[in-house]
Structure formats: structure tokens, C-alpha cells
Design an enzyme around this catalytic site. Structure first.
Site, short mmCIF file in Angstrom:
data_model
loop_
_atom_site.label_atom_id
_atom_site.label_comp_id
_atom_site.label_asym_id
_atom_site.label_seq_id
_atom_site.Cartn_x
_atom_site.Cartn_y
_atom_site.Cartn_z
N ASP A 220 0.83 -1.20 0.00
CA ASP A 220 0.00 0.00 0.00
C ASP A 220 0.87 1.26 0.00
O ASP A 220 1.77 1.42 0.84
CB ASP A 220 -0.91 -0.01 1.23
CG ASP A 220 -1.80 1.21 1.28
OD1 ASP A 220 -2.79 1.23 0.54
OD2 ASP A 220 -1.49 2.13 2.05
N LYS B 248 -17.43 7.00 -9.67
CA LYS B 248 -18.73 6.99 -9.01
C LYS B 248 -18.65 7.68 -7.65
O LYS B 248 -17.70 7.48 -6.90
CB LYS B 248 -19.21 5.54 -8.83
CG LYS B 248 -19.50 4.83 -10.14
CD LYS B 248 -20.00 3.41 -9.91
CE LYS B 248 -20.28 2.70 -11.24
NZ LYS B 248 -20.75 1.32 -11.05
N ASP C 19 -6.26 6.09 -10.01
CA ASP C 19 -7.64 5.65 -10.25
C ASP C 19 -8.61 6.76 -9.85
O ASP C 19 -8.59 7.20 -8.70
CB ASP C 19 -7.91 4.38 -9.43
CG ASP C 19 -9.17 3.65 -9.89
OD1 ASP C 19 -10.13 4.33 -10.31
OD2 ASP C 19 -9.17 2.41 -9.86
#
Length: 248
Positions: free
Chosen positions: A135, A162, A158
Site C-alpha cells: 500500500d 462513481k 484511479d
């Protein structure tokens, strides 16, 4: 729910699995800023992996070991650049090869992308890159001291378009503050996106972050045009570059 003992709670959280816990030890659902994709290699990716991963890929478990040291991994002490989301390495290989005096830590969780990057690094003669698949937020927080990063590259993170997924976006006030703390004075954070709404959100967040100055800039000429960027252009999405520097 799974519980941890008080002794365990005081330890540094492992990079993988990257779990979060409430104060009373209840495990929380992880909110990732990236999506996990398939891990099957093409024949050429497998060839690149077999030839180069032992030298250039840092095993996930290595970062959890005491005494983790970037200088030992690179075999030298040099100013360091971090790239978050290196993808298939098209930008990584070109930019790293042009900066032999710098060490580049490329963070990418998609293993086929890592394997593809290895082949490009070999072709470019860029021995100054190490790839890591943990991460990115955890890595920046725990593996880099304040003021130790010369530059951060975040190309096409990314966008999580939405609205209900916006919480997964990488660029948040908390992350921007972390970046500001890790960049050296005068260090730069370069970003690019093909989502106008995300570009505006990133600019709004970073503009409000103490210690960082900058904004939208002309396209960075040194950054190669990747297949990913071309797809965005072909879809009619404008490319936005941003550049911020750490105040002295």
C-alpha cells in the site's frame, strides 16, 4: 469480529495484509485506493520477471522486517523519488533512465504491470529503480522519513468516478499532508489525470495543504505519452498536469 491483544495493538501495522482496527481492537473493513486485478503473466512478462525480479523487486515481507533500509536495497545513498501507481512502467523507465543520480521507488500492486516494467527498465538500462507492491500510503508513512523524498510522481491515479467510491481516491487532505511532510524543501509533487472533475478536486485539496505551493501547469514535456494517456485522449478526456513544490 477478530480482536487483537493490547500488546499487538502497539506494534507497527504490517504492510500486507494492511488491516485497520478500532481502539477496542475490532477489525475494520479496509478502504483501498486501488483495485486488485488479475496476476497472470504473458510469456514476455514471465521472461522479464524471471530475469530481473530478484534484483529489482522488493519482496512484500521485506518491509516488515526490522532494519529495513533503502540504501542497502539500492546499494548506494542517493536522493530518492517515489512513484505511486507505476502501471506497466512506460513513464517509469524513461524518467528513471534520464535521472541516473536518483533512486526511484515505484509502487505498483498489479504484478503483470511490475513484470512488464522490469523488461522496460532492462531495455532502458535503468538500474536505479526498485519496485514494491504494498500500500502506497502505508509505504510513504512508514518507510520514508520526513523531508526525505526529492519528488513524488502520481500519474493517472484511479479516479473512482462513481460518487460512492470517492472515498477511495488517493488524493485526500490527509494524504496531501503526508506528502508535504515527506517531501524535502523544494521537492516537487507531479500529478496527471484524464478526469477533469478529479483534477479539480486534487487541486482544491492540495491548494489547501500547508507547505505546498503550485497548481495546474502545462503538460510535463519529460513525461512520455503512455498507452493509458492516449486512450484518455481518444475518449475525448482532456489531460491535466499539476505540479506542487514543498515550501522551503
Amino acid at each position: 469480529m477478530e480482536q487483537r491483544s493490547p500488546a499487538t495493538r502497539d506494534q507497527l501495522p504490517p504492510a500486507r495484509p494492511h488491516q485497520k482496527y478500532t481502539e477496542d481492537g475490532q477489525r475494520m473493513r479496509e478502504v483501498l485506493t486501488y483495485s486488485r486485478r488479475g496476476s497472470r503473466f504473458t510469456p514476455s512478462q514471465q521472461e522479464s520477471w524471471d530475469a530481473h525480479h530478484e534484483r529489482w523487486v522488493v519482496p512484500d515481507h521485506r518491509v516488515d522486517q526490522p532494519g529495513f533500509d533503502w540504501d542497502a536495497l539500492f546499494g548506494r545513498s542517493a536522493p530518492r523519488i517515489v512513484e505511486i501507481g507505476s502501471g506497466v512502467g512506460e513513464a517509469t523507465a524513461v524518467l528513471a533512465a534520464a535521472r541516473p543520480a536518483y533512486d526511484v521507488v515505484a509502487l505498483e500492486v498489479w504484478r503483470p504491470g511490475v513484470a512488464h516494467t522490469l523488461g522496460l527498465l532492462a531495455d532502458a538500462g535503468a538500474d536505479n529503480v526498485r519496485l514494491l507492491s504494498v500500500d502506497a500510503v502505508w509505504c510513504l508513512e512508514h518507510l520514508f522519513a520526513p523531508g526525505s523524498v526529492s519528488a513524488l510522481w502520481t500519474f493517472f491515479p484511479d479516479p473512482w468516478p462513481k460518487k460512492r467510491h470517492h472515498k477511495r481516491r488517493l488524493v485526500t487532505p490527509e494524504f496531501a499532508a503526508l506528502v508535504a511532510s515527506r517531501l524535502r524543501p523544494g521537492g516537487e509533487w507531479r500529478l496527471a489525470t484524464d478526469w477533469s472533475e478529479y483534477a479539480a478536486q486534487m487541486a482544491s485539496v492540495i491548494d489547501a495543504t500547508d507547505g505546498l505551493t503550485g497548481g495546474v501547469v502545462e503538460r510535463w514535456a519529460e513525461r512520455p505519452v503512455t498507452k493509458f494517456e492516449r486512450k484518455g485522449v481518444e475518449a475525448g478526456r482532456p489531460i491535466t498536469d499539476l505540479r506542487y513544490t514543498r515550501d522551503s
